[in-house]
Motif scaffolding. Structure first.
Motif, PDB file in Angstrom:
ATOM      1  N   GLU A 130     -20.988 -15.650  26.179  1.00 11.86           N
ATOM      2  CA  GLU A 130     -19.316 -14.656  26.060  1.00 11.86           C
ATOM      3  C   GLU A 130     -19.241 -15.520  27.073  1.00 11.86           C
ATOM      4  O   GLU A 130     -19.051 -16.299  28.114  1.00 11.86           O
ATOM      5  CB  GLU A 130     -20.460 -13.538  27.154  1.00 11.86           C
ATOM      6  CG  GLU A 130     -21.397 -12.121  26.698  1.00 11.86           C
ATOM      7  CD  GLU A 130     -21.178 -11.247  27.528  1.00 11.86           C
ATOM      8  OE1 GLU A 130     -21.065 -11.222  28.496  1.00 11.86           O
ATOM      9  OE2 GLU A 130     -22.151 -10.437  26.529  1.00 11.86           O
ATOM     10  N   ILE A 131     -17.556 -15.171  27.621  1.00  8.50           N
ATOM     11  CA  ILE A 131     -16.597 -15.915  27.801  1.00  8.50           C
ATOM     12  C   ILE A 131     -16.104 -14.521  28.924  1.00  8.50           C
ATOM     13  O   ILE A 131     -15.688 -13.900  27.909  1.00  8.50           O
ATOM     14  CB  ILE A 131     -15.292 -16.597  27.715  1.00  8.50           C
ATOM     15  CG1 ILE A 131     -16.334 -18.316  26.699  1.00  8.50           C
ATOM     16  CG2 ILE A 131     -14.453 -17.018  27.843  1.00  8.50           C
ATOM     17  CD1 ILE A 131     -15.858 -19.096  26.111  1.00  8.50           C
ATOM     18  N   ARG A 132     -16.007 -14.516  30.013  1.00  6.82           N
ATOM     19  CA  ARG A 132     -15.411 -13.809  30.852  1.00  6.82           C
ATOM     20  C   ARG A 132     -13.834 -13.746  31.706  1.00  6.82           C
ATOM     21  O   ARG A 132     -14.301 -15.263  32.378  1.00  6.82           O
ATOM     22  CB  ARG A 132     -16.329 -13.034  31.085  1.00  6.82           C
ATOM     23  CG  ARG A 132     -16.696 -12.098  31.023  1.00  6.82           C
ATOM     24  CD  ARG A 132     -17.946 -10.826  31.937  1.00  6.82           C
ATOM     25  NE  ARG A 132     -19.158 -10.490  31.545  1.00  6.82           N
ATOM     26  CZ  ARG A 132     -19.962  -9.839  31.972  1.00  6.82           C
ATOM     27  NH1 ARG A 132     -19.857  -9.186  32.905  1.00  6.82           N
ATOM     28  NH2 ARG A 132     -21.094  -9.265  30.921  1.00  6.82           N
ATOM     29  N   THR A 150     -15.083 -12.598  19.735  1.00  7.67           N
ATOM     30  CA  THR A 150     -15.266 -11.421  19.635  1.00  7.67           C
ATOM     31  C   THR A 150     -14.809 -10.729  21.510  1.00  7.67           C
ATOM     32  O   THR A 150     -15.431 -11.060  21.624  1.00  7.67           O
ATOM     33  CB  THR A 150     -16.396 -10.634  19.026  1.00  7.67           C
ATOM     34  OG1 THR A 150     -16.245 -10.767  17.435  1.00  7.67           O
ATOM     35  CG2 THR A 150     -15.757  -8.771  19.052  1.00  7.67           C
ATOM     36  N   GLU A 151     -13.479 -10.394  21.004  1.00  3.72           N
ATOM     37  CA  GLU A 151     -13.071  -9.393  22.354  1.00  3.72           C
ATOM     38  C   GLU A 151     -13.943  -8.138  21.877  1.00  3.72           C
ATOM     39  O   GLU A 151     -13.950  -7.032  20.867  1.00  3.72           O
ATOM     40  CB  GLU A 151     -12.324  -8.984  22.313  1.00  3.72           C
ATOM     41  CG  GLU A 151     -11.411  -8.432  24.209  1.00  3.72           C
ATOM     42  CD  GLU A 151     -10.116  -7.828  23.730  1.00  3.72           C
ATOM     43  OE1 GLU A 151      -9.943  -6.423  23.940  1.00  3.72           O
ATOM     44  OE2 GLU A 151      -9.031  -9.014  23.013  1.00  3.72           O
ATOM     45  N   GLU A 152     -15.188  -8.351  22.388  1.00  2.67           N
ATOM     46  CA  GLU A 152     -15.815  -6.859  23.003  1.00  2.67           C
ATOM     47  C   GLU A 152     -15.771  -5.552  24.190  1.00  2.67           C
ATOM     48  O   GLU A 152     -16.252  -4.930  23.799  1.00  2.67           O
ATOM     49  CB  GLU A 152     -17.700  -7.360  23.441  1.00  2.67           C
ATOM     50  CG  GLU A 152     -17.857  -8.729  22.156  1.00  2.67           C
ATOM     51  CD  GLU A 152     -19.060  -9.182  23.097  1.00  2.67           C
ATOM     52  OE1 GLU A 152     -19.020  -8.658  23.704  1.00  2.67           O
ATOM     53  OE2 GLU A 152     -19.973  -8.994  21.529  1.00  2.67           O
ATOM     54  N   GLY A 153     -14.813  -5.788  24.755  1.00  4.83           N
ATOM     55  CA  GLY A 153     -14.077  -4.931  26.082  1.00  4.83           C
ATOM     56  C   GLY A 153     -13.796  -5.797  27.050  1.00  4.83           C
ATOM     57  O   GLY A 153     -13.961  -7.078  26.814  1.00  4.83           O
ATOM     58  N   GLY A 158     -13.581  -5.142  36.699  1.00  2.00           N
ATOM     59  CA  GLY A 158     -14.301  -6.285  36.577  1.00  2.00           C
ATOM     60  C   GLY A 158     -14.607  -7.775  37.940  1.00  2.00           C
ATOM     61  O   GLY A 158     -15.524  -7.714  38.179  1.00  2.00           O
ATOM     62  N   GLU A 159     -13.640  -7.291  38.763  1.00  2.00           N
ATOM     63  CA  GLU A 159     -13.878  -8.677  39.786  1.00  2.00           C
ATOM     64  C   GLU A 159     -12.824  -8.010  40.743  1.00  2.00           C
ATOM     65  O   GLU A 159     -12.242  -7.625  41.103  1.00  2.00           O
ATOM     66  CB  GLU A 159     -13.635 -10.216  38.847  1.00  2.00           C
ATOM     67  CG  GLU A 159     -13.854 -11.547  39.828  1.00  2.00           C
ATOM     68  CD  GLU A 159     -13.502 -12.117  39.082  1.00  2.00           C
ATOM     69  OE1 GLU A 159     -14.702 -13.632  39.477  1.00  2.00           O
ATOM     70  OE2 GLU A 159     -13.141 -12.338  38.426  1.00  2.00           O
ATOM     71  N   ASP A 167      -9.420  -6.067  35.985  1.00  2.00           N
ATOM     72  CA  ASP A 167      -9.968  -5.982  34.563  1.00  2.00           C
ATOM     73  C   ASP A 167     -10.453  -6.935  34.435  1.00  2.00           C
ATOM     74  O   ASP A 167      -9.766  -8.150  34.074  1.00  2.00           O
ATOM     75  CB  ASP A 167      -9.337  -5.398  33.472  1.00  2.00           C
ATOM     76  CG  ASP A 167      -9.542  -3.820  34.602  1.00  2.00           C
ATOM     77  OD1 ASP A 167      -9.384  -3.350  35.479  1.00  2.00           O
ATOM     78  OD2 ASP A 167      -8.203  -3.120  33.838  1.00  2.00           O
ATOM     79  N   SER A 168     -11.668  -7.442  34.093  1.00  2.00           N
ATOM     80  CA  SER A 168     -12.824  -7.741  32.991  1.00  2.00           C
ATOM     81  C   SER A 168     -12.471  -8.061  31.464  1.00  2.00           C
ATOM     82  O   SER A 168     -13.174  -7.135  30.742  1.00  2.00           O
ATOM     83  CB  SER A 168     -13.427  -9.152  33.430  1.00  2.00           C
ATOM     84  OG  SER A 168     -13.461  -9.756  35.047  1.00  2.00           O
TER      85      SER A 168
END
Length: 184
Positions: A130-132, A150-153, A158-159, A167-168
């Protein structure tokens, strides 16, 4: 010591205490640009702070929980990349990275992220990477996109960045997807 050759001009090596001055120099001269998206800049004010980061990372690496590498580009340390966390139970590694502003725009981070992804999924036997990245950090977000993640959401708020939330965006690559792309 961990050393991973990416290509003829690029390698990743486990960060050592002897790298602290160079890493702090890069951090300090790129401070304003990095601070826009990374939450730790205000806590990195001295070389000793960088040494503490390196020592903590070495302890975490020894436990198999993370991997902090210096990005060595044409013989010079240019930034940091690695696995902020390795979750063996989930078979997932979480990539984090930053690059000194002088070295940006050379495709370095895309090659580094590809090498880390390949290492995690083929050599470490993990199932997912994963990369955020902050939603507004388009440079950072372009890296997993270029690599076919894939962009998962989106993780809302998030930070925390100093005085506001961001948002992350979460990107993921499964081992089966990575191996399928490599086979083409």
């Amino acid at each position: 010591m961990f050393v991973h050759v990416v290509d003829e001009e690029l390698a990743l090596k486990l960060v050592e205490l002897s790298d602290a001055e160079r890493i702090f120099e890069l951090t300090d001269r790129s401070r304003l640009a990095l601070r826009e998206w990374l939450p730790w800049l205000d806590h990195t004010k001295t070389v000793q702070d960088t040494k503490d980061f390196i020592q903590s990372g070495a302890e975490s690496f020894a436990l198999g929980n993370s991997l902090n590498c210096a990005i060595v580009y044409r013989g010079e340390i240019a930034g940091i990349a690695g696995f902020n966390e390795i979750d063996e139970a989930k078979k997932t590694a979480y990539i984090g990275y930053w690059l000194d502003t002088e070295y940006q725009g050379n495709g370095i981070m895309t090659r580094v992220a590809a090498a880390l992804t390949d290492y995690a999924l083929t050599e470490r036997g993990l199932n997912k990477v994963e990369i955020r990245a902050a939603a507004g950090n388009h440079k950072s977000r372009n890296i997993p996109v270029r690599l076919g993640f894939t962009e998962e959401g989106i993780i809302r708020h998030g930070e925390w960045l100093y005085d506001h939330f961001v948002d992350s965006v979460v990107y993921g690559m499964l081992k089966s997807e990575w191996l399928s792309e490599k086979a083409k």
